[in-house]
Design an enzyme around this catalytic site. Structure first.
Site, PDB file in Angstrom:
ATOM      1  N   SER A 153       0.814  -1.127  -0.172  1.00 41.47           N
ATOM      2  CA  SER A 153       0.015  -0.022   0.042  1.00 41.47           C
ATOM      3  C   SER A 153       0.816   1.374  -0.103  1.00 41.47           C
ATOM      4  O   SER A 153       1.570   1.432   0.902  1.00 41.47           O
ATOM      5  CB  SER A 153      -0.978   0.101   1.173  1.00 41.47           C
ATOM      6  OG  SER A 153      -2.019  -0.695   1.234  1.00 41.47           O
TER       7      SER A 153
ATOM      8  N   HIS B 170      -2.780   0.991  -4.753  1.00 43.05           N
ATOM      9  CA  HIS B 170      -2.364  -0.271  -5.425  1.00 43.05           C
ATOM     10  C   HIS B 170      -2.619  -0.038  -7.088  1.00 43.05           C
ATOM     11  O   HIS B 170      -3.783  -0.106  -7.447  1.00 43.05           O
ATOM     12  CB  HIS B 170      -3.048  -1.545  -4.964  1.00 43.05           C
ATOM     13  CG  HIS B 170      -2.551  -1.861  -3.549  1.00 43.05           C
ATOM     14  ND1 HIS B 170      -1.728  -2.682  -3.239  1.00 43.05           N
ATOM     15  CD2 HIS B 170      -3.024  -1.416  -2.557  1.00 43.05           C
ATOM     16  CE1 HIS B 170      -1.515  -2.947  -1.796  1.00 43.05           C
ATOM     17  NE2 HIS B 170      -2.248  -2.146  -1.492  1.00 43.05           N
TER      18      HIS B 170
ATOM     19  N   HIS C 203      -5.678  -8.522  -2.111  1.00 39.39           N
ATOM     20  CA  HIS C 203      -5.752  -8.986  -1.011  1.00 39.39           C
ATOM     21  C   HIS C 203      -6.747  -9.868  -0.829  1.00 39.39           C
ATOM     22  O   HIS C 203      -8.004  -9.846  -1.434  1.00 39.39           O
ATOM     23  CB  HIS C 203      -5.727  -7.864   0.192  1.00 39.39           C
ATOM     24  CG  HIS C 203      -4.942  -6.793   0.098  1.00 39.39           C
ATOM     25  ND1 HIS C 203      -5.014  -5.853  -0.953  1.00 39.39           N
ATOM     26  CD2 HIS C 203      -3.834  -6.497   0.703  1.00 39.39           C
ATOM     27  CE1 HIS C 203      -4.121  -5.055  -0.629  1.00 39.39           C
ATOM     28  NE2 HIS C 203      -3.446  -5.285   0.096  1.00 39.39           N
TER      29      HIS C 203
ATOM     30  N   TYR D  49      -9.141  -9.766   1.814  1.00 33.35           N
ATOM     31  CA  TYR D  49     -10.424  -9.000   2.138  1.00 33.35           C
ATOM     32  C   TYR D  49     -11.031  -8.495   0.791  1.00 33.35           C
ATOM     33  O   TYR D  49     -12.290  -7.951   0.940  1.00 33.35           O
ATOM     34  CB  TYR D  49      -9.796  -8.029   2.842  1.00 33.35           C
ATOM     35  CG  TYR D  49      -9.161  -6.787   2.408  1.00 33.35           C
ATOM     36  CD1 TYR D  49      -9.614  -5.871   1.432  1.00 33.35           C
ATOM     37  CD2 TYR D  49      -7.679  -6.614   2.934  1.00 33.35           C
ATOM     38  CE1 TYR D  49      -8.732  -4.704   1.149  1.00 33.35           C
ATOM     39  CE2 TYR D  49      -6.864  -5.853   2.617  1.00 33.35           C
ATOM     40  CZ  TYR D  49      -7.465  -4.589   1.456  1.00 33.35           C
ATOM     41  OH  TYR D  49      -6.663  -3.668   1.048  1.00 33.35           O
ATOM     42  N   GLU D  50     -10.563  -8.328  -0.319  1.00 36.02           N
ATOM     43  CA  GLU D  50     -11.272  -7.806  -1.569  1.00 36.02           C
ATOM     44  C   GLU D  50     -12.028  -9.042  -2.255  1.00 36.02           C
ATOM     45  O   GLU D  50     -12.670  -8.549  -3.152  1.00 36.02           O
ATOM     46  CB  GLU D  50     -10.086  -7.478  -2.478  1.00 36.02           C
ATOM     47  CG  GLU D  50      -9.490  -6.130  -2.349  1.00 36.02           C
ATOM     48  CD  GLU D  50      -8.220  -6.025  -3.131  1.00 36.02           C
ATOM     49  OE1 GLU D  50      -8.178  -5.416  -4.215  1.00 36.02           O
ATOM     50  OE2 GLU D  50      -6.989  -5.998  -2.729  1.00 36.02           O
TER      51      GLU D  50
ATOM     52  N   ALA E  15       2.495  -2.169   3.861  1.00 34.74           N
ATOM     53  CA  ALA E  15       2.509  -1.356   5.022  1.00 34.74           C
ATOM     54  C   ALA E  15       1.848  -2.125   6.331  1.00 34.74           C
ATOM     55  O   ALA E  15       1.190  -3.330   6.022  1.00 34.74           O
ATOM     56  CB  ALA E  15       1.484  -0.478   4.702  1.00 34.74           C
TER      57      ALA E  15
ATOM     58  N   MET F 222      -2.365  -7.071   6.383  1.00 31.75           N
ATOM     59  CA  MET F 222      -3.460  -7.858   5.877  1.00 31.75           C
ATOM     60  C   MET F 222      -3.116  -8.667   4.560  1.00 31.75           C
ATOM     61  O   MET F 222      -3.872  -8.641   3.792  1.00 31.75           O
ATOM     62  CB  MET F 222      -4.786  -6.921   5.461  1.00 31.75           C
ATOM     63  CG  MET F 222      -5.214  -5.849   6.519  1.00 31.75           C
ATOM     64  SD  MET F 222      -6.421  -4.891   5.991  1.00 31.75           S
ATOM     65  CE  MET F 222      -6.409  -3.757   7.500  1.00 31.75           C
ATOM     66  N   SER F 223      -1.725  -8.579   4.320  1.00 30.31           N
ATOM     67  CA  SER F 223      -1.056  -9.214   3.249  1.00 30.31           C
ATOM     68  C   SER F 223       0.059 -10.110   3.471  1.00 30.31           C
ATOM     69  O   SER F 223       0.330 -10.624   4.414  1.00 30.31           O
ATOM     70  CB  SER F 223      -0.885  -8.163   2.276  1.00 30.31           C
ATOM     71  OG  SER F 223       0.109  -7.522   2.622  1.00 30.31           O
TER      72      SER F 223
ATOM     73  N   ASN G  71       1.552   3.449  10.457  1.00 28.47           N
ATOM     74  CA  ASN G  71       0.778   4.058  11.589  1.00 28.47           C
ATOM     75  C   ASN G  71       1.131   2.949  12.755  1.00 28.47           C
ATOM     76  O   ASN G  71       1.669   2.066  12.654  1.00 28.47           O
ATOM     77  CB  ASN G  71      -0.727   3.771  11.147  1.00 28.47           C
ATOM     78  CG  ASN G  71      -1.190   2.276  11.058  1.00 28.47           C
ATOM     79  OD1 ASN G  71      -0.827   1.767   9.863  1.00 28.47           O
ATOM     80  ND2 ASN G  71      -1.879   1.820  11.756  1.00 28.47           N
TER      81      ASN G  71
ATOM     82  N   HIS H  51      -6.616   4.556   6.547  1.00 29.75           N
ATOM     83  CA  HIS H  51      -5.926   4.137   5.198  1.00 29.75           C
ATOM     84  C   HIS H  51      -5.247   5.412   4.749  1.00 29.75           C
ATOM     85  O   HIS H  51      -4.077   5.333   3.949  1.00 29.75           O
ATOM     86  CB  HIS H  51      -6.860   3.671   3.979  1.00 29.75           C
ATOM     87  CG  HIS H  51      -6.111   3.093   2.951  1.00 29.75           C
ATOM     88  ND1 HIS H  51      -5.238   2.060   3.045  1.00 29.75           N
ATOM     89  CD2 HIS H  51      -6.077   3.117   1.684  1.00 29.75           C
ATOM     90  CE1 HIS H  51      -4.760   1.529   1.767  1.00 29.75           C
ATOM     91  NE2 HIS H  51      -5.364   2.470   0.867  1.00 29.75           N
TER      92      HIS H  51
END
Ligand SMILES: O=P(O)(O)O[C@@H]1C[C@H](O)[C@@H](CO)O1
Length: 291
Positions: free
Chosen positions: A39, A70, A92, A94-95, A122, A225-226, A249, A263
């Site tokens: 990201s 992305h 990802h 989650y997509e 990230a 998340m990846s 973050n 995000h």
């Protein structure tokens, strides 16, 4: 091939080979190194020269990125004179993609000739000593998604891709991690380069306060998340792997505070550190032995 998941999302060895061959037919480059940009980290593509750029939509079987930050382009070219293939953005779970679909670009790169994969992402900093903008070299991971059965290697195993039970205790290449630390030091980046453990949950929501506390307890230094599905697939097919997460973050691990993960902050931090990441990757690639 039958799997526990959606059959049509699992590409056979021959199907992946066909994608790899069609990509190689579009370029004289024969990449030995693959790079996946996380990201907000797509600016890494700017250091690739003599590029052929192919949008993921134009590659049948590739998952298409749907998330800001992305770009969704495959960039094939030269970095410090070495032939590379770079994914400017990823897909990802989650997509809505089953993890077996995330395997497709990694296996394609392998069949294009890639031996070493650099994975970037990230990540939210969990370790109390981490600061936004730190770069965490990934030493190990915790596949929390895997605890819930989400693993790209689930399904019938095709031995031409790799063995049924791949070890993961040495997933993150020790020599390449040492190279990253040495180059970071030489470049004066060492004050903000860390080495730690990445944990992966599927997302897309950021974690609750108690989840963050749990992740800290189990030894995670940063969470995302990846990355993990790609690393599992890359190791399964025998690639050497290096991975690093930009601490974009800090996770929220106190109850009843106003700050929230978002995000936009993730993308902003990527922009701020993009030159340092470009320089570090370029310096590493220059020294990398890619026979
Ligand atoms: O693709 P990565 O892992 O770099 O992206 C992280 C995880 C989510 O996609 C997003 C959250 O801000 O950034």
């Amino acid at each position: 091939m039958r799997t526990l998941f959606i059959d049509r999302e699992v590409l056979s060895y021959d199907e992946v080979k066909k994608i790899a061959d069609s990509l190689l037919a579009q370029t004289p480059i024969r990449p030995k190194l693959g790079i996946i940009c996380g990201s907000g980290l797509g600016a890494l593509a700017d250091i690739v020269e003599d590029r052929t750029v192919i949008p993921y939509e134009k590659i049948p079987g590739f998952p298409v990125s749907t998330v800001p930050g992305h770009e969704g382009k495959l960039v094939i070219g030269k970095l410090k004179g070495k032939e590379v293939v770079l994914m400017q953005g990823r897909a990802h779970c989650y997509e809505g993609y089953p993890p077996q679909k995330i395997a497709v670009p990694v296996r394609t790169m392998k069949m294009m000739g890639v031996q070493i994969l650099f994975v970037t992402c990230a990540a939210g900093g969990i370790n109390d000593s981490y600061q936004v903008g730190d770069i965490m070299i990934i030493r190990d991971h915790i596949n929390l998604a895997g605890f819930a059965g989400i693993n790209p290697l689930v399904g019938m195993n095709d031995n031409r891709f790799g063995e049924r039970f791949p070890p993961m205790s040495d997933a993150y290449d020790r020599q390449i991690r040492a190279l990253a630390k040495a180059e970071a030091k030489r470049m004066g980046l060492d004050p903000f380069v860390r080495e730690g453990v990445y944990s992966m949950m599927v997302g897309p929501n950021f974690e609750t306060v108690t989840e963050c506390r749990l992740l800290r307890l189990v030894g995670a230094d940063a969470t995302g998340m990846s990355t993990v599905p790609e690393v599992l697939v890359a190791r399964h097919c025998g690639m050497r792997v290096f991975a690093m997460g930009l601490i974009s973050n800090l996770v929220i691990s106190e109850y009843d505070v106003d700050e929230k993960a978002n995000h936009e902050e993730v993308l902003e931090t990527g922009q701020k550190r993009s030159k340092d990441l470009q320089n570090l990757v370029a310096a590493m690639v220059e020294k990398l032995d890619l026979a």
